[in-house]
Design a protein around this motif. Structure first.
Motif, short mmCIF file in Angstrom:
data_model
loop_
_atom_site.label_atom_id
_atom_site.label_comp_id
_atom_site.label_asym_id
_atom_site.label_seq_id
_atom_site.Cartn_x
_atom_site.Cartn_y
_atom_site.Cartn_z
N LEU A 146 0.82 -1.21 0.00
CA LEU A 146 0.00 0.00 0.00
C LEU A 146 0.85 1.26 0.00
N VAL A 147 1.95 1.24 0.74
CA VAL A 147 2.86 2.39 0.74
C VAL A 147 3.48 2.55 -0.65
N ARG A 148 3.90 1.46 -1.26
CA ARG A 148 4.47 1.52 -2.61
C ARG A 148 3.44 2.07 -3.61
N ARG A 149 2.22 1.62 -3.49
CA ARG A 149 1.15 2.11 -4.37
C ARG A 149 0.88 3.59 -4.16
N TRP A 150 0.88 4.04 -2.89
CA TRP A 150 0.66 5.44 -2.58
C TRP A 150 1.78 6.31 -3.15
N TRP A 164 4.64 9.39 -9.43
CA TRP A 164 4.76 9.01 -10.84
C TRP A 164 3.55 9.45 -11.66
N LEU A 165 2.37 9.24 -11.17
CA LEU A 165 1.16 9.54 -11.95
C LEU A 165 1.00 11.01 -12.34
N PRO A 166 1.33 11.99 -11.47
CA PRO A 166 1.17 13.38 -11.89
C PRO A 166 2.06 13.77 -13.08
N ARG A 167 3.12 13.04 -13.34
CA ARG A 167 4.01 13.36 -14.47
C ARG A 167 3.51 12.78 -15.78
N GLN A 168 2.49 11.96 -15.77
CA GLN A 168 2.05 11.29 -16.99
C GLN A 168 1.52 12.21 -18.08
N PRO A 169 0.77 13.27 -17.77
CA PRO A 169 0.36 14.15 -18.87
C PRO A 169 1.55 14.73 -19.64
N TRP A 170 2.62 15.05 -18.94
CA TRP A 170 3.82 15.57 -19.59
C TRP A 170 4.42 14.51 -20.53
N HIS A 171 4.49 13.27 -20.08
CA HIS A 171 5.04 12.20 -20.91
C HIS A 171 4.14 11.91 -22.11
N ARG A 172 2.85 12.01 -21.94
CA ARG A 172 1.92 11.75 -23.04
C ARG A 172 2.03 12.81 -24.14
N LEU A 173 2.43 14.02 -23.76
CA LEU A 173 2.59 15.08 -24.75
C LEU A 173 3.75 14.80 -25.71
N HIS A 174 4.65 13.95 -25.30
CA HIS A 174 5.81 13.64 -26.14
C HIS A 174 5.55 12.52 -27.13
N GLY A 175 4.31 12.05 -27.24
CA GLY A 175 3.95 11.06 -28.25
C GLY A 175 3.83 9.67 -27.69
N PRO A 176 3.38 8.73 -28.54
CA PRO A 176 3.14 7.36 -28.08
C PRO A 176 4.41 6.63 -27.69
N ALA A 177 5.55 6.98 -28.25
CA ALA A 177 6.79 6.30 -27.90
C ALA A 177 7.13 6.55 -26.44
N ALA A 178 6.87 7.75 -25.96
CA ALA A 178 7.16 8.07 -24.56
C ALA A 178 6.15 7.41 -23.63
N ALA A 179 4.92 7.25 -24.07
CA ALA A 179 3.87 6.72 -23.21
C ALA A 179 3.89 5.20 -23.12
N GLU A 185 0.09 -2.75 -22.46
CA GLU A 185 -0.14 -4.05 -21.85
C GLU A 185 0.30 -4.09 -20.39
N ALA A 186 0.78 -2.96 -19.88
CA ALA A 186 1.29 -2.91 -18.51
C ALA A 186 0.15 -3.11 -17.52
N PRO A 187 0.46 -3.64 -16.32
CA PRO A 187 -0.58 -3.81 -15.30
C PRO A 187 -1.09 -2.45 -14.83
N GLU A 188 -2.29 -2.45 -14.27
CA GLU A 188 -2.89 -1.22 -13.78
C GLU A 188 -2.06 -0.58 -12.68
N ASP A 189 -1.44 -1.39 -11.86
CA ASP A 189 -0.79 -0.90 -10.66
C ASP A 189 0.57 -1.57 -10.53
N LEU A 190 1.62 -0.79 -10.39
CA LEU A 190 2.96 -1.36 -10.29
C LEU A 190 3.18 -2.12 -8.99
N ALA A 191 2.35 -1.90 -8.00
CA ALA A 191 2.51 -2.58 -6.72
C ALA A 191 1.88 -3.97 -6.71
#
Length: 149
Positions: A84-88, A94-109, A121-127
């Motif tokens: 739960l701590v790892r998930r939090w 990590w999640l707040p940075r995703q819009p920035w990475h998505r702006l760089h195209g599908p290769a970055a995402a 194909e990645a799992p929903e949750d890294l934990a």
């Protein structure tokens, strides 16, 4: 859709709680001190909601309202404190940075092999945790027990 609404409710409740505490922070002596105090309160409330409450009842406040539970994979068991701590931390850092990475195209995402428009194909949750509807979890447990009679 339930998961997204649950996240929205969790965010709203956390910000509402901190907003109610802001008056005590404003009288603390200086803008820098007030901002630091607000950030500490926001992180503390987030940790209590996402880790401690989920450890106790398998769901944060928003997930309880929306009827969603957090389970450990692959056995659908109760998640432990470390997971739960790892998930939090994953969600907080990590999640707040995703819009920035998505702006760089599908290769970055999703990597260079991913076609545009295809989900990764990645799992929903890294934990190694998943969010499921409470009714689905009850049906799964009933199916494991087998027919009674």
């Amino acid at each position: 859709m339930r998961r997204y609404l649950a996240v929205g409710i969790d965010s709203y409740l956390c910000l509402l709680s901190v907003g109610l505490l802001v008056r005590s922070c404003l009288n603390s002596g200086g803008a820098g001190h007030a901002v630091a105090l607000l950030v500490v309160q926001l992180v503390t409330l987030s940790f209590a909601n996402q880790v401690l409450l989920t450890l106790a009842v398998r769901a944060s406040a928003g997930k309880l309202i929306m009827g969603v539970r957090v389970i450990r994979l692959p056995d659908a068991g109760r998640p432990g404190f470390r997971l739960l701590v790892r998930r939090w931390l994953y969600g907080l850092l990590w999640l707040p940075r995703q819009p920035w990475h998505r702006l760089h195209g599908p290769a970055a995402a999703g990597g260079p092999d991913r076609a545009p428009g295809r989900p990764s194909e990645a799992p929903e949750d890294l934990a190694g945790l998943r969010q499921v509807r409470r009714s689905d979890l009850r049906a799964y447990r009933a199916a494991l027990r087998g027919p009674t009679g």
